[in-house]
Design a protein around this motif. Sequence first.
Motif, PDB file in Angstrom:
ATOM      1  N   GLU A  30       0.607  -1.433  -0.018  1.00  0.00           N
ATOM      2  CA  GLU A  30      -0.022  -0.196  -0.052  1.00  0.00           C
ATOM      3  C   GLU A  30       0.794   1.083   0.033  1.00  0.00           C
ATOM      4  O   GLU A  30       0.448   2.119   0.047  1.00  0.00           O
ATOM      5  N   SER A  31       1.909   1.235  -0.147  1.00  0.00           N
ATOM      6  CA  SER A  31       3.102   1.985   0.428  1.00  0.00           C
ATOM      7  C   SER A  31       2.918   2.341  -1.192  1.00  0.00           C
ATOM      8  O   SER A  31       3.852   4.009  -1.535  1.00  0.00           O
ATOM      9  N   LEU A  32       2.780   1.822  -2.014  1.00  0.00           N
ATOM     10  CA  LEU A  32       3.475   2.456  -3.576  1.00  0.00           C
ATOM     11  C   LEU A  32       2.615   2.623  -4.302  1.00  0.00           C
ATOM     12  O   LEU A  32       1.119   3.020  -4.165  1.00  0.00           O
ATOM     13  N   ILE A  33       2.590   3.953  -4.901  1.00  0.00           N
ATOM     14  CA  ILE A  33       1.735   5.321  -5.492  1.00  0.00           C
ATOM     15  C   ILE A  33       2.287   5.055  -7.336  1.00  0.00           C
ATOM     16  O   ILE A  33       2.766   4.581  -7.743  1.00  0.00           O
ATOM     17  N   ASP A  34       0.853   4.513  -7.455  1.00  0.00           N
ATOM     18  CA  ASP A  34       0.298   4.307  -9.251  1.00  0.00           C
ATOM     19  C   ASP A  34       1.085   5.386 -10.093  1.00  0.00           C
ATOM     20  O   ASP A  34       0.258   6.339 -10.182  1.00  0.00           O
ATOM     21  N   PRO A  35       2.308   5.802 -10.625  1.00  0.00           N
ATOM     22  CA  PRO A  35       2.294   7.065 -11.478  1.00  0.00           C
ATOM     23  C   PRO A  35       1.187   7.345 -12.326  1.00  0.00           C
ATOM     24  O   PRO A  35       1.280   8.464 -13.084  1.00  0.00           O
ATOM     25  N   THR A  36       0.510   6.480 -13.283  1.00  0.00           N
ATOM     26  CA  THR A  36      -0.511   6.657 -13.940  1.00  0.00           C
ATOM     27  C   THR A  36      -1.498   7.343 -13.308  1.00  0.00           C
ATOM     28  O   THR A  36      -2.563   7.999 -14.047  1.00  0.00           O
ATOM     29  N   THR A  37      -1.884   6.634 -12.545  1.00  0.00           N
ATOM     30  CA  THR A  37      -3.462   8.133 -11.512  1.00  0.00           C
ATOM     31  C   THR A  37      -3.167   8.543 -10.713  1.00  0.00           C
ATOM     32  O   THR A  37      -3.879   9.048  -9.400  1.00  0.00           O
ATOM     33  N   LYS A  38      -1.412   9.283 -10.322  1.00  0.00           N
ATOM     34  CA  LYS A  38      -1.063   9.719  -9.066  1.00  0.00           C
ATOM     35  C   LYS A  38      -1.676  10.882  -8.877  1.00  0.00           C
ATOM     36  O   LYS A  38      -2.255  11.904  -8.090  1.00  0.00           O
ATOM     37  N   HIS A  39      -2.017  11.890 -10.483  1.00  0.00           N
ATOM     38  CA  HIS A  39      -2.380  13.401 -10.756  1.00  0.00           C
ATOM     39  C   HIS A  39      -3.794  12.777 -11.766  1.00  0.00           C
ATOM     40  O   HIS A  39      -3.636  11.782 -12.402  1.00  0.00           O
TER      41      HIS A  39
ATOM     42  N   LEU B  38       3.347   7.450 -19.765  1.00  0.00           N
ATOM     43  CA  LEU B  38       2.066   7.206 -18.240  1.00  0.00           C
ATOM     44  C   LEU B  38       0.576   7.869 -18.692  1.00  0.00           C
ATOM     45  O   LEU B  38      -0.747   7.672 -17.728  1.00  0.00           O
ATOM     46  N   GLY B  39       0.129   8.507 -19.813  1.00  0.00           N
ATOM     47  CA  GLY B  39      -0.618   8.440 -20.248  1.00  0.00           C
ATOM     48  C   GLY B  39      -1.933   9.670 -19.632  1.00  0.00           C
ATOM     49  O   GLY B  39      -3.032   9.642 -19.353  1.00  0.00           O
ATOM     50  N   ARG B  40      -0.856  10.464 -18.890  1.00  0.00           N
ATOM     51  CA  ARG B  40      -1.239  12.180 -18.618  1.00  0.00           C
ATOM     52  C   ARG B  40      -0.012  13.165 -18.925  1.00  0.00           C
ATOM     53  O   ARG B  40       0.821  12.642 -18.999  1.00  0.00           O
TER      54      ARG B  40
END
Length: 294
Positions: free
Chosen positions: A4-13, A257-259
């Motif tokens: 749960e400490s990982l942050i998905d870079p595709t949805t971070k913003h 990363l799609g964004r």
Amino acid sequence: MTNESLIDPTTKHTTDPFPKQEQSPPGLTDQMSPQPDHGEQSYRGAHRLEGRRALITGGDSGIGRAVAIAFAREGARVAISYLPSEQADAEETAEWVSDAGTDALLLAGDLRSEAHCAELIEHTEQAFGGLDLLVLNAAYQRNRGGIDELPTDDFETVMRVNLFAPVFLARAAVPLLEPGSSIITTTSIQGFDPSSALVDYAMTKAALVAFTKALAEELGPRGIRVNAVAPGPIWTPLIPATGWPDKLPGFGRDTPLGRAGQPAELAGAYVYLASDDASYVSGAVLPVTGGRGL
């Protein structure tokens, strides 16, 4: 088991399409929808730039504001160069710098002026007692319908802001820089993968890569490092002020990363290059492009 400490870079913003919008150059933060993230609530300093004295051009908004906030939270005193029309943005950035417990120096003026560029270095040196970090970040771009439609006066503005000013500023700053100082330019993925709609802007960003590498070779023996950051599509006031409202819904969505990126996602790159962590890094171009290759 999920970490749960990982942050998905595709949805971070946000991955939502940006709404169509347009501003007159240079663009202002409070007129943007959605508002960019400059790291106001997220960046945590670690004293990596304690006691350093920095000048950031275009430091009022966008990438420049994110760098100013990060540098301040790392312990640097920060001078911000900006256009008089960007006063409100500059004052907001200065508040964040001051909240970090360090000095903020606001320096309004037009980078097209050779005299103003020299004054920026002089005023920073007088206020802070020296200069250790020079971030050549300010830039101007406009959408071009074709080379036959490129206005001479606008072309000259792009050249003077994006190319002449970095040369004028570096020329004035270098005699003041001591070993351990650092110059960081903001180039762009456009310098490597140019768009015809940004032909003159892309030209300047490619030239800044050569400038960075040549200056690194010159100043290396003096213990002064010179590097560049190459952003990809980043959500800053420059984008709605470019003159392509119909392109904004798809802005940044063509990256792996799609964004689009947020200014806060650039701050760490500048801090790294400015800090002693990068003591053996000079003449480098650090891409922050959402996965698009240089």
